[in-house]
Design a protein around this motif. Sequence first.
Motif, PDB file in Angstrom:
ATOM      1  N   TYR A  65       6.972   2.479  -1.929  1.00 19.47           N
ATOM      2  CA  TYR A  65       6.009   2.804  -2.987  1.00 19.47           C
ATOM      3  C   TYR A  65       6.078   4.005  -3.640  1.00 19.47           C
ATOM      4  O   TYR A  65       5.900   4.105  -4.948  1.00 19.47           O
ATOM      5  N   TRP A  66       6.530   5.171  -2.839  1.00 19.44           N
ATOM      6  CA  TRP A  66       6.613   6.392  -3.320  1.00 19.44           C
ATOM      7  C   TRP A  66       7.740   6.504  -4.496  1.00 19.44           C
ATOM      8  O   TRP A  66       7.486   6.995  -5.602  1.00 19.44           O
ATOM      9  N   PHE A  87      -3.485   7.566  -4.953  1.00 20.06           N
ATOM     10  CA  PHE A  87      -3.380   6.430  -3.645  1.00 20.06           C
ATOM     11  C   PHE A  87      -4.687   5.773  -3.710  1.00 20.06           C
ATOM     12  O   PHE A  87      -5.101   4.951  -3.074  1.00 20.06           O
ATOM     13  N   HIS A 133       6.683   4.268  -7.746  1.00 21.44           N
ATOM     14  CA  HIS A 133       5.671   4.556  -8.712  1.00 21.44           C
ATOM     15  C   HIS A 133       5.879   5.990  -8.875  1.00 21.44           C
ATOM     16  O   HIS A 133       4.983   6.495  -9.486  1.00 21.44           O
ATOM     17  N   ASN A 189       0.896  -1.172  -0.040  1.00 21.13           N
ATOM     18  CA  ASN A 189      -0.002  -0.035   0.073  1.00 21.13           C
ATOM     19  C   ASN A 189       1.000   1.280  -0.231  1.00 21.13           C
ATOM     20  O   ASN A 189       2.163   1.313   0.475  1.00 21.13           O
ATOM     21  N   ALA A 190       0.288   2.403  -0.328  1.00 20.36           N
ATOM     22  CA  ALA A 190       1.145   3.709  -0.627  1.00 20.36           C
ATOM     23  C   ALA A 190       1.219   4.380   0.695  1.00 20.36           C
ATOM     24  O   ALA A 190       2.230   5.080   1.113  1.00 20.36           O
ATOM     25  N   CYS A 191       0.128   4.147   1.494  1.00 19.45           N
ATOM     26  CA  CYS A 191       0.010   5.039   2.545  1.00 19.45           C
ATOM     27  C   CYS A 191      -0.922   4.514   3.816  1.00 19.45           C
ATOM     28  O   CYS A 191      -1.992   3.911   3.480  1.00 19.45           O
ATOM     29  N   LYS A 246      -5.202   2.007  -2.563  1.00 17.23           N
ATOM     30  CA  LYS A 246      -3.739   1.748  -2.178  1.00 17.23           C
ATOM     31  C   LYS A 246      -3.466   2.371  -0.831  1.00 17.23           C
ATOM     32  O   LYS A 246      -2.506   2.829  -0.420  1.00 17.23           O
ATOM     33  N   THR A 247      -4.564   2.572  -0.094  1.00 17.39           N
ATOM     34  CA  THR A 247      -4.371   2.875   1.206  1.00 17.39           C
ATOM     35  C   THR A 247      -4.798   2.007   2.182  1.00 17.39           C
ATOM     36  O   THR A 247      -5.715   1.073   1.995  1.00 17.39           O
ATOM     37  N   VAL A 249       5.893   8.857  -7.717  1.00 15.40           N
ATOM     38  CA  VAL A 249       4.711   9.680  -7.245  1.00 15.40           C
ATOM     39  C   VAL A 249       4.667  11.245  -7.568  1.00 15.40           C
ATOM     40  O   VAL A 249       3.879  11.860  -8.026  1.00 15.40           O
TER      41      VAL A 249
END
Length: 328
Positions: free
Chosen positions: A186-187, A221, A190, A144-146, A224-225, A192
């Motif tokens: 992830y950041w 996101f 991807h 997950n992103a966040c 993806k959270t 971001v």
Amino acid sequence: MNVIKEIKEYKYAPRTQNKKKLDIAYGVDEKYLFASGISITSILLNNDNSAFAFHVFTDFLDSENESKFKKLAKNRCADIILYLIDCKKLKNLPCSERLNYSTYIRFIIADQLCGSKDKILYLDADIFCNGSIEALNDIELGNNACGVVKDALGKNEKATLSMRLDIPGIEDHYFNAGFLLLNLVYWRSHDVTHKAFALFGSKKYEGKLVFFDQDILNILFFGKTINVSAKYNLLYDLNHERKRKNCALPDLNVSVLIHYFGITKPWHSWANYPSCDLFKKAQAASEWKDHLSIPPKIFEELKICAKHSFYQKNYINWIKSHAKYYFG
């Protein structure tokens, strides 16, 4: 985005092998620099046995504030790293009277730290701590992103959000970007920041980004959270103090991180409420204990100040604020 002009490190935290350190970051301009120091103090006051490294990114750093951060780190046995940055490029992005270029500093933070950190906690400088945040260090983000806390959307905002951002169902997942437990792996993978800046210039979202970077992060996101307990980002609007008889206000005592997200901040001269005691306690224990409360400066603040002054039966200040609002 290489915009780092200078880095100053003050590392006084004891070096322990068995403690997992949580990296916490702030992005502020001159106006919010003192608040970030008080926010850091509030975390340290409530987390004696935890290990942190604080990262403060700012485009303004005078000798007085630098000295205060150094003293804070030394007196509280903490690690504080200051990053002096160039924000010229950020000033070309969409802004408003309430949301200026500094809201985009979180992109610089993630880009700067993603090469050396896997996870950071980003906090707005108007968030103050009322308990232990150690559990945040144990949250596994996986792919997950966040880790996020859902925003407190009004009925009208919620009804139009999916159409405005062109994502069906986003209103049930839309988060507040003042608290972000960011997965920097992830950041980095991807890209971001590059994608976010591309969306800012996209015709698809021209005139549709009301909350600017918060909207963009929710778009990027989406799906993806992971949801974090609301106690870690309790959204508290001090303007609702005037409406206590007509609405139920959140209980600050059961929350860990309180986010004073409205136009009225606890350091404003008209914020005379018990709900500001958390901030005042942290300020009194901080290196910014002598920082004076801030009077209204812009038209919107003058209007709000007048309303609060009337509610507080401070009629002299009510008249003064009204006069400045209407006659300048």
